[in-house]
Design a protein around this motif. Structure first.
Motif, PDB file in Angstrom:
ATOM      1  N   LEU A 121       5.407  10.384  -2.232  1.00 20.59           N
ATOM      2  CA  LEU A 121       5.560   9.093  -2.888  1.00 20.59           C
ATOM      3  C   LEU A 121       4.272   8.300  -2.691  1.00 20.59           C
ATOM      4  O   LEU A 121       3.962   7.850  -1.589  1.00 20.59           O
ATOM      5  N   GLU A 122       3.501   8.158  -3.764  1.00 20.12           N
ATOM      6  CA  GLU A 122       2.223   7.449  -3.690  1.00 20.12           C
ATOM      7  C   GLU A 122       2.432   5.987  -4.066  1.00 20.12           C
ATOM      8  O   GLU A 122       2.951   5.670  -5.140  1.00 20.12           O
ATOM      9  N   ILE A 123       2.015   5.099  -3.159  1.00 24.69           N
ATOM     10  CA  ILE A 123       2.289   3.665  -3.278  1.00 24.69           C
ATOM     11  C   ILE A 123       1.032   2.960  -3.767  1.00 24.69           C
ATOM     12  O   ILE A 123      -0.033   3.040  -3.145  1.00 24.69           O
ATOM     13  N   ASP A 124       1.168   2.261  -4.878  1.00 25.10           N
ATOM     14  CA  ASP A 124       0.050   1.563  -5.511  1.00 25.10           C
ATOM     15  C   ASP A 124       0.390   0.073  -5.589  1.00 25.10           C
ATOM     16  O   ASP A 124       1.560  -0.304  -5.768  1.00 25.10           O
ATOM     17  N   TYR A 125      -0.618  -0.782  -5.460  1.00 22.22           N
ATOM     18  CA  TYR A 125      -0.428  -2.232  -5.580  1.00 22.22           C
ATOM     19  C   TYR A 125      -1.263  -2.753  -6.737  1.00 22.22           C
ATOM     20  O   TYR A 125      -2.447  -2.435  -6.859  1.00 22.22           O
ATOM     21  N   ILE A 126      -0.637  -3.551  -7.600  1.00 27.07           N
ATOM     22  CA  ILE A 126      -1.327  -4.150  -8.739  1.00 27.07           C
ATOM     23  C   ILE A 126      -1.207  -5.654  -8.609  1.00 27.07           C
ATOM     24  O   ILE A 126      -0.091  -6.209  -8.652  1.00 27.07           O
ATOM     25  N   SER A 127      -2.318  -6.332  -8.442  1.00 29.37           N
ATOM     26  CA  SER A 127      -2.328  -7.781  -8.258  1.00 29.37           C
ATOM     27  C   SER A 127      -1.943  -8.488  -9.552  1.00 29.37           C
ATOM     28  O   SER A 127      -2.193  -7.983 -10.649  1.00 29.37           O
ATOM     29  N   GLU A 128      -1.352  -9.690  -9.419  1.00 32.88           N
ATOM     30  CA  GLU A 128      -1.026 -10.474 -10.615  1.00 32.88           C
ATOM     31  C   GLU A 128      -2.283 -10.889 -11.369  1.00 32.88           C
ATOM     32  O   GLU A 128      -2.234 -11.171 -12.563  1.00 32.88           O
TER      33      GLU A 128
END
Length: 643
Positions: A472-479
């Motif tokens: 499970l690869e966790i990615d963060y996308i900023s607003e």
């Protein structure tokens, strides 16, 4: 089948006990590495296509795949027997693969596919015939860009892919393609091209579960006719005859289409109802043509022209599909092949009480994949999160009967999220927040959660070469990331309008559609298909702007949509482009509760006019479609001289 070793780049042949393998889907470029080339590493490295093979192997190795299948080098195309076997087995190759990597050499991952400026929807991959089965057959599909960076998965981008391909989203959510009519499946290939004309037919064999020997040189229409004859042997679905030629012709033809392109407008034609016909539902070919029972209605008493119903209906409005036949001697021919008339009334048939039981097609075999181990992995964008529940941000569950929740908290903000695992059979799952993805949800491989700071956490389940393991690869996308606006999936609308791109008498061209229409399509003959949601508030209507191209200062706005189930339109002509309202202001004037034009929307009028020029009005009319085509209504216009 032959597989390429991802470490040594050497081929090995397997007849039984085929190991887990990844598979590559791509469009052919110059200097592809062939079966012969791969035998000689020095020769292979000199070709431009070697980088593609090497990078595919690197990605596959990253997820523990020892083997990969790539069509350019795993098939000996110099052997006609081997080529024939590969073409007939291609669908199964992709279906049996643990994962399919789709390499888009003309796309960059910098822009999210839902961004209108992204090249994802315009990628050449979506226009090729062979890639249709490569999109449908695999269980897991991962898209990568020209630099081999991940773009997304088929599940996570199912709404975008549905808009591009016109394939219903339910297909990408697990619905079997065999549940769709022949006409519907043919329509998915209608806008695709192949380098060799015969491949228009050969690339569809797996989608219809048929086999036939490829005969290059026979020509596209003959190959496609053979394909339809093979389909008829296993199906009595009469929607196979529900096609329309894109060009007008006086030519008399039979009931078979000549290419998938003739099924462009057949995407809503459902399978025929054999139960209403009984024993006469079957049809077959003899040496003098197609033998079939059809209810015939003479168009008029003095003409040999007949209307024949196909016993299948439009899924859009329930109307019945028919074709025109003309009798010459003892034989019939199809005429007016560009016209597929629709009737609101069911066909009249004789009293047929007998029924026939048909054998259902066996389901396609799916390799068993028992998953009992997940690993969580933070990607660089999410490194400011730390895992509170275990010492390391990567945690694996490998023992049956275990439940675990990993809580991640941001070191910069108060944001947090939780990934929960369960390896207790039969309720094995992983979940992000409220979205649960169970072990039997094989199509679901991506989850999205909105955080308090306005950003998103995206978790993608990557397939590995070990059947029981997933990462499970966790990615963060900023607003603040411009791509954040395109992350939430959209449901494709069911309704739409056919409009003209040029208002000839007004010398005006369609310049803009507001709100932007991601599901619309430009068609032949200067027509555009404009979609309108009949369920989403705020998107139940659109505004079109037409601007003059000959130095005129007029701008024409046409608003059209649905109020409930009722269509409506209105037209506004502004004489001065510089001082006129912009298209968003026009849209708001219909949308707001107290907008200046709201009552015109609520009135549900299907015709409207406005003053145009010094001596005439522009009159615009919405009419319900009268033949098989995209959309439910057609927009027409005319200039009316003032009296």
């Amino acid at each position: 089948m032959r597989l390429l070793n991802t470490k040594t780049l050497k081929l090995e042949e397997f007849f039984t006990d085929i190991p887990p393998y990844a598979i590559l889907s791509h469009t052919w470029e110059k200097e592809e590495v062939t079966f012969k080339d791969i035998q000689n590493p020095i020769t292979a490295r000199l070709k431009a296509g070697y980088a593609k093979i090497k990078n595919a192997c690197v990605r596959a190795r990253r997820y523990d795949f020892r083997w990969i299948w790539i069509d350019t080098c795993c098939i000996n195309k110099e052997s006609s027997a081997e080529l024939s076997e590969a073409i007939n087995s291609m669908y199964q190759y992709y279906m049996d693969a643990a994962v399919c990597y789709v390499y888009l050499s003309d796309v960059s991952a910098e822009l999210h596919p839902r961004n209108p400026n992204s090249r994802f929807s315009r990628s050449r991959w979506f226009s090729r015939g062979w890639t249709l089965q490569e999109l449908l057959a695999p269980q897991y599909v991962v898209f990568v860009d020209k630099e081999w960076a991940s773009i997304g998965t088929r599940w996570g981008l199912r709404d975008v892919i549905s808009a591009i391909t016109s394939i219903p989203m339910q297909v990408f959510e697990g619905r079997h393609i065999e549940e769709y009519s022949i006409a519907q499946r043919m329509s998915w290939a209608a806008s695709r091209q192949t380098t060799r004309p015969e491949d228009e037919a050969y690339c569809l064999m797996g989608i219809f579960s048929v086999s036939m020997p490829p005969i290059y040189g026979e020509g596209g229409p003959k190959a496609f006719m053979r394909l339809q004859q093979e389909i008829i042997k296993i199906s009595d679905d009469r929607s196979i005859f529900a096609w329309a030629s894109p060009t007008h012709s006086d030519e008399a033809r039979g009931l078979l289409a000549r290419s998938p392109h003739e099924f462009l407008a057949s995407g809503d034609v459902e399978a025929s109802d054999s139960g209403t016909i009984g024993l006469k539902s079957s049809f077959s070919f003899g040496n003098n043509g197609l033998h079939i029972h059809l209810p015939l209605a003479r168009v008029n008493s003095s003409s040999p022209l007949y209307l024949a119903s196909l016993h299948c209906q439009s899924g859009r409005d329930g109307s019945y599909v028919g074709v025109y036949l003309i009798k010459e001697g003892q034989r019939y021919y199809r005429v007016d092949v560009h016209d597929v008339p629709l009737s609101p009334f069911p066909p009249l048939v004789d009293d047929m009480q007998e029924v026939i039981v048909t054998e259902a097609l066996p389901p396609r075999p799916i390799l068993p994949r028992s998953i009992h181990e997940y690993s969580a992995k933070l990607l660089p964008s999410a490194r400011h999160f730390s895992c509170d529940t275990v010492p390391s941000p990567t945690f694996s569950i490998s023992r049956f009967g275990m439940h675990e929740s990993l809580v991640y908290k941001s070191r910069n903000t108060r944001d947090s999220f939780t990934i929960a695992y369960s390896s207790y059979p039969p309720d094995m799952y992983w979940k992000l927040g409220d979205e649960t993805l169970r072990n039997d949800d094989q199509m679901k491989d991506m989850a999205l959660q909105l955080l308090e700071d306005g950003g998103y956490i995206s978790v993608t389940c990557e397939v590995t070469g070990n059947h029981s393991q997933r990462i499970l690869e966790i990615d963060y996308i900023s607003e603040k990331d411009p791509e954040a606006a395109f992350l939430e999936p959209k449901v494709p609308p069911h309704s739409g309008f056919i409009v003209e791109r040029w208002l000839v008498g007004c010398q005006s061209t369609l310049a803009e559609i507001y709100p932007p229409d991601p599901f619309g399509k430009q068609l032949d003959y200067g027509l555009t298909y404009v979609t309108v949601s009949d369920t989403v508030k705020g998107e139940s209507f659109r505004v079109l702007s037409y601007k003059s191209g000959n130095g005129g200062r007029e701008i024409i706005y046409i608003a059209l949509g649905f109020e409930g189930l009722e269509p409506w339109l209105d037209v506004v002509v502004c004489e001065d482009i510089q001082s006129s309202e912009n298209i968003e202001d026009i849209w708001k004037s219909y949308s707001d509760i107290d907008g200046s034009r709201t009552q015109k929307r609520l009135s549900c009028k299907t015709s409207a006019s406005d003053y145009f020029g010094r001596y005439q009005d522009l009159n615009v009319v919405l009419e319900k479609r009268r033949k098989l085509q995209l959309g439910s209504h057609v927009l027409s216009y005319k200039l009316v001289p003032l009296v």
